[in-house]
Write a protein that holds these residues in place. Sequence first.
Motif, PDB file in Angstrom:
ATOM      1  N   ASP A   1       0.782  -1.243   0.000  1.00 42.98           N
ATOM      2  CA  ASP A   1       0.000   0.000   0.000  1.00 42.98           C
ATOM      3  C   ASP A   1       0.811   1.289   0.000  1.00 42.98           C
ATOM      4  OD1 ASP A   1      -2.410  -1.552   0.148  1.00 42.98           O
ATOM      5  OD2 ASP A   1      -2.031  -1.821   2.280  1.00 42.98           O
ATOM      6  N   LEU A   2       1.927   1.310  -0.721  1.00 43.18           N
ATOM      7  CA  LEU A   2       2.708   2.545  -0.809  1.00 43.18           C
ATOM      8  C   LEU A   2       2.328   3.381  -2.020  1.00 43.18           C
ATOM      9  CD1 LEU A   2       6.216   1.367   0.397  1.00 43.18           C
ATOM     10  CD2 LEU A   2       4.389   2.465   1.676  1.00 43.18           C
ATOM     11  N   LEU A   3       1.446   2.866  -2.845  1.00 42.58           N
ATOM     12  CA  LEU A   3       0.903   3.622  -3.983  1.00 42.58           C
ATOM     13  C   LEU A   3      -0.613   3.548  -3.926  1.00 42.58           C
ATOM     14  CD1 LEU A   3       3.118   2.457  -6.982  1.00 42.58           C
ATOM     15  CD2 LEU A   3       3.011   4.740  -6.011  1.00 42.58           C
ATOM     16  N   GLY A   4      -1.258   4.630  -4.342  1.00 40.52           N
ATOM     17  CA  GLY A   4      -2.707   4.630  -4.459  1.00 40.52           C
ATOM     18  C   GLY A   4      -3.426   4.532  -3.129  1.00 40.52           C
ATOM     19  N   ASN A   5      -4.704   4.219  -3.198  1.00 40.97           N
ATOM     20  CA  ASN A   5      -5.636   4.116  -2.082  1.00 40.97           C
ATOM     21  C   ASN A   5      -5.785   5.453  -1.376  1.00 40.97           C
ATOM     22  OD1 ASN A   5      -7.596   2.621  -0.844  1.00 40.97           O
ATOM     23  ND2 ASN A   5      -6.257   1.793   0.719  1.00 40.97           N
ATOM     24  N   VAL A   6      -4.887   5.833  -0.498  1.00 38.55           N
ATOM     25  CA  VAL A   6      -4.925   7.147   0.139  1.00 38.55           C
ATOM     26  C   VAL A   6      -3.543   7.777  -0.030  1.00 38.55           C
ATOM     27  CG1 VAL A   6      -5.237   8.382   2.320  1.00 38.55           C
ATOM     28  CG2 VAL A   6      -6.668   6.413   1.800  1.00 38.55           C
ATOM     29  N   ALA A   7      -3.504   8.972  -0.591  1.00 40.25           N
ATOM     30  CA  ALA A   7      -2.228   9.666  -0.788  1.00 40.25           C
ATOM     31  C   ALA A   7      -1.622  10.008   0.571  1.00 40.25           C
ATOM     32  CB  ALA A   7      -2.432  10.924  -1.622  1.00 40.25           C
ATOM     33  N   GLU A   8      -0.318  10.154   0.603  1.00 38.26           N
ATOM     34  CA  GLU A   8       0.419  10.293   1.866  1.00 38.26           C
ATOM     35  C   GLU A   8       0.915  11.710   2.120  1.00 38.26           C
ATOM     36  OE1 GLU A   8       4.443   8.429   3.917  1.00 38.26           O
ATOM     37  OE2 GLU A   8       4.055   8.095   1.807  1.00 38.26           O
ATOM     38  N   TRP A   9       0.507  12.276   3.274  1.00 37.73           N
ATOM     39  CA  TRP A   9       1.124  13.506   3.748  1.00 37.73           C
ATOM     40  C   TRP A   9       2.565  13.180   4.093  1.00 37.73           C
ATOM     41  CZ3 TRP A   9      -0.761  18.194   3.393  1.00 37.73           C
ATOM     42  CH2 TRP A   9      -2.121  18.421   3.481  1.00 37.73           C
ATOM     43  N   THR A  10       3.501  14.047   3.750  1.00 35.38           N
ATOM     44  CA  THR A  10       4.890  13.837   4.139  1.00 35.38           C
ATOM     45  C   THR A  10       5.355  15.002   5.010  1.00 35.38           C
ATOM     46  OG1 THR A  10       5.930  14.995   2.288  1.00 35.38           O
ATOM     47  CG2 THR A  10       5.323  12.681   1.933  1.00 35.38           C
TER      48      THR A  10
ATOM     49  N   ARG B   1       2.187  12.563  -1.511  1.00 36.22           N
ATOM     50  CA  ARG B   1       2.774  11.624  -2.480  1.00 36.22           C
ATOM     51  C   ARG B   1       1.923  10.376  -2.693  1.00 36.22           C
ATOM     52  NH1 ARG B   1       7.940  11.869  -4.138  1.00 36.22           N
ATOM     53  NH2 ARG B   1       9.351  13.325  -3.163  1.00 36.22           N
ATOM     54  N   GLY B   2       2.186   9.719  -3.815  1.00 40.97           N
ATOM     55  CA  GLY B   2       1.734   8.351  -4.046  1.00 40.97           C
ATOM     56  C   GLY B   2       0.404   8.158  -4.732  1.00 40.97           C
ATOM     57  N   GLY B   3      -0.361   9.216  -4.938  1.00 41.00           N
ATOM     58  CA  GLY B   3      -1.656   9.053  -5.583  1.00 41.00           C
ATOM     59  C   GLY B   3      -2.686   8.447  -4.648  1.00 41.00           C
ATOM     60  N   ALA B   4      -3.926   8.385  -5.115  1.00 39.62           N
ATOM     61  CA  ALA B   4      -5.026   7.919  -4.273  1.00 39.62           C
ATOM     62  C   ALA B   4      -6.055   7.161  -5.100  1.00 39.62           C
ATOM     63  CB  ALA B   4      -5.688   9.122  -3.595  1.00 39.62           C
ATOM     64  N   TYR B   5      -7.082   6.691  -4.431  1.00 45.91           N
ATOM     65  CA  TYR B   5      -8.134   5.920  -5.087  1.00 45.91           C
ATOM     66  C   TYR B   5      -8.847   6.709  -6.180  1.00 45.91           C
ATOM     67  CZ  TYR B   5     -11.342   8.425  -1.953  1.00 45.91           C
ATOM     68  OH  TYR B   5     -12.042   9.392  -1.289  1.00 45.91           O
ATOM     69  N   ARG B   6      -8.749   7.992  -6.156  1.00 46.78           N
ATOM     70  CA  ARG B   6      -9.405   8.809  -7.183  1.00 46.78           C
ATOM     71  C   ARG B   6      -8.437   9.380  -8.211  1.00 46.78           C
ATOM     72  NH1 ARG B   6     -11.794  13.940  -4.151  1.00 46.78           N
ATOM     73  NH2 ARG B   6     -11.366  14.965  -6.084  1.00 46.78           N
ATOM     74  N   SER B   7      -7.166   8.991  -8.139  1.00 51.94           N
ATOM     75  CA  SER B   7      -6.130   9.511  -9.038  1.00 51.94           C
ATOM     76  C   SER B   7      -6.076   8.729 -10.347  1.00 51.94           C
ATOM     77  CB  SER B   7      -4.752   9.408  -8.381  1.00 51.94           C
ATOM     78  OG  SER B   7      -4.691  10.126  -7.187  1.00 51.94           O
ATOM     79  N   PHE B   8      -5.700   9.424 -11.410  1.00 49.13           N
ATOM     80  CA  PHE B   8      -5.434   8.773 -12.683  1.00 49.13           C
ATOM     81  C   PHE B   8      -4.021   8.208 -12.649  1.00 49.13           C
ATOM     82  CE2 PHE B   8      -8.705  11.935 -13.790  1.00 49.13           C
ATOM     83  CZ  PHE B   8      -9.668  11.049 -14.271  1.00 49.13           C
ATOM     84  N   ALA B   9      -3.732   7.238 -13.502  1.00 48.28           N
ATOM     85  CA  ALA B   9      -2.461   6.502 -13.484  1.00 48.28           C
ATOM     86  C   ALA B   9      -1.213   7.383 -13.405  1.00 48.28           C
ATOM     87  CB  ALA B   9      -2.376   5.559 -14.674  1.00 48.28           C
ATOM     88  N   PRO B  10      -1.093   8.484 -14.169  1.00 41.54           N
ATOM     89  CA  PRO B  10       0.148   9.270 -14.091  1.00 41.54           C
ATOM     90  C   PRO B  10       0.443   9.840 -12.698  1.00 41.54           C
ATOM     91  CG  PRO B  10      -1.092   9.867 -16.046  1.00 41.54           C
ATOM     92  CD  PRO B  10      -1.987   8.984 -15.222  1.00 41.54           C
ATOM     93  N   ALA B  11      -0.574   9.965 -11.849  1.00 41.08           N
ATOM     94  CA  ALA B  11      -0.374  10.504 -10.498  1.00 41.08           C
ATOM     95  C   ALA B  11      -0.094   9.411  -9.470  1.00 41.08           C
ATOM     96  CB  ALA B  11      -1.595  11.304 -10.067  1.00 41.08           C
ATOM     97  N   VAL B  12      -0.267   8.149  -9.867  1.00 42.15           N
ATOM     98  CA  VAL B  12      -0.041   7.037  -8.943  1.00 42.15           C
ATOM     99  C   VAL B  12       1.346   6.467  -9.234  1.00 42.15           C
ATOM    100  CG1 VAL B  12      -0.945   4.853  -8.043  1.00 42.15           C
ATOM    101  CG2 VAL B  12      -2.512   6.574  -8.922  1.00 42.15           C
ATOM    102  N   ARG B  13       2.351   7.177  -8.748  1.00 38.53           N
ATOM    103  CA  ARG B  13       3.746   6.768  -8.938  1.00 38.53           C
ATOM    104  C   ARG B  13       4.571   7.211  -7.746  1.00 38.53           C
ATOM    105  NH1 ARG B  13       6.724  10.183 -13.064  1.00 38.53           N
ATOM    106  NH2 ARG B  13       6.878  11.358 -11.473  1.00 38.53           N
ATOM    107  N   CYS B  14       5.677   6.543  -7.571  1.00 38.08           N
ATOM    108  CA  CYS B  14       6.544   6.818  -6.412  1.00 38.08           C
ATOM    109  C   CYS B  14       7.022   8.266  -6.389  1.00 38.08           C
ATOM    110  CB  CYS B  14       7.753   5.898  -6.436  1.00 38.08           C
ATOM    111  SG  CYS B  14       7.345   4.151  -6.417  1.00 38.08           S
ATOM    112  N   ALA B  15       7.339   8.814  -7.547  1.00 38.22           N
ATOM    113  CA  ALA B  15       7.914  10.154  -7.620  1.00 38.22           C
ATOM    114  C   ALA B  15       6.863  11.255  -7.681  1.00 38.22           C
ATOM    115  CB  ALA B  15       8.824  10.258  -8.846  1.00 38.22           C
TER     116      ALA B  15
END
Length: 119
Positions: free
Chosen positions: A46-55, A82-96
Amino acid sequence: EHACRAGATRPLGGTELGTVAWWSENSEGKPHPGGQKAPNSWGLFDLLGNVAEWTHDAYAPYEGTEATDPNGPAEGGVRVVRGGAYRSFAPAVRCAARVATPPSHQLPHVGLRVVMEVP
């Protein structure tokens, strides 16, 4: 980003992304309980998607064109999500992927990623 990337050198896409992350194409527009997708190559879930992460990082543009395990400035008016979320499109669901977000914003798709060892 380092833990999320787990040694990978390229972004995930399409079906490959769907095996490790909840995002706009497979989430039915809602977050899901953790641990339902495959772990990354280091065994982290769960380090990508689902819920984006506050850093902890404050947001500022990177200097130059590439950065390895970058840290943002210690102080600033907006934080990095970071990391994108359940409502993000693919380009936003990435480590960077990183988004500048004021700490006062309360968003249903942004939270924390808690680490715990599962027996």
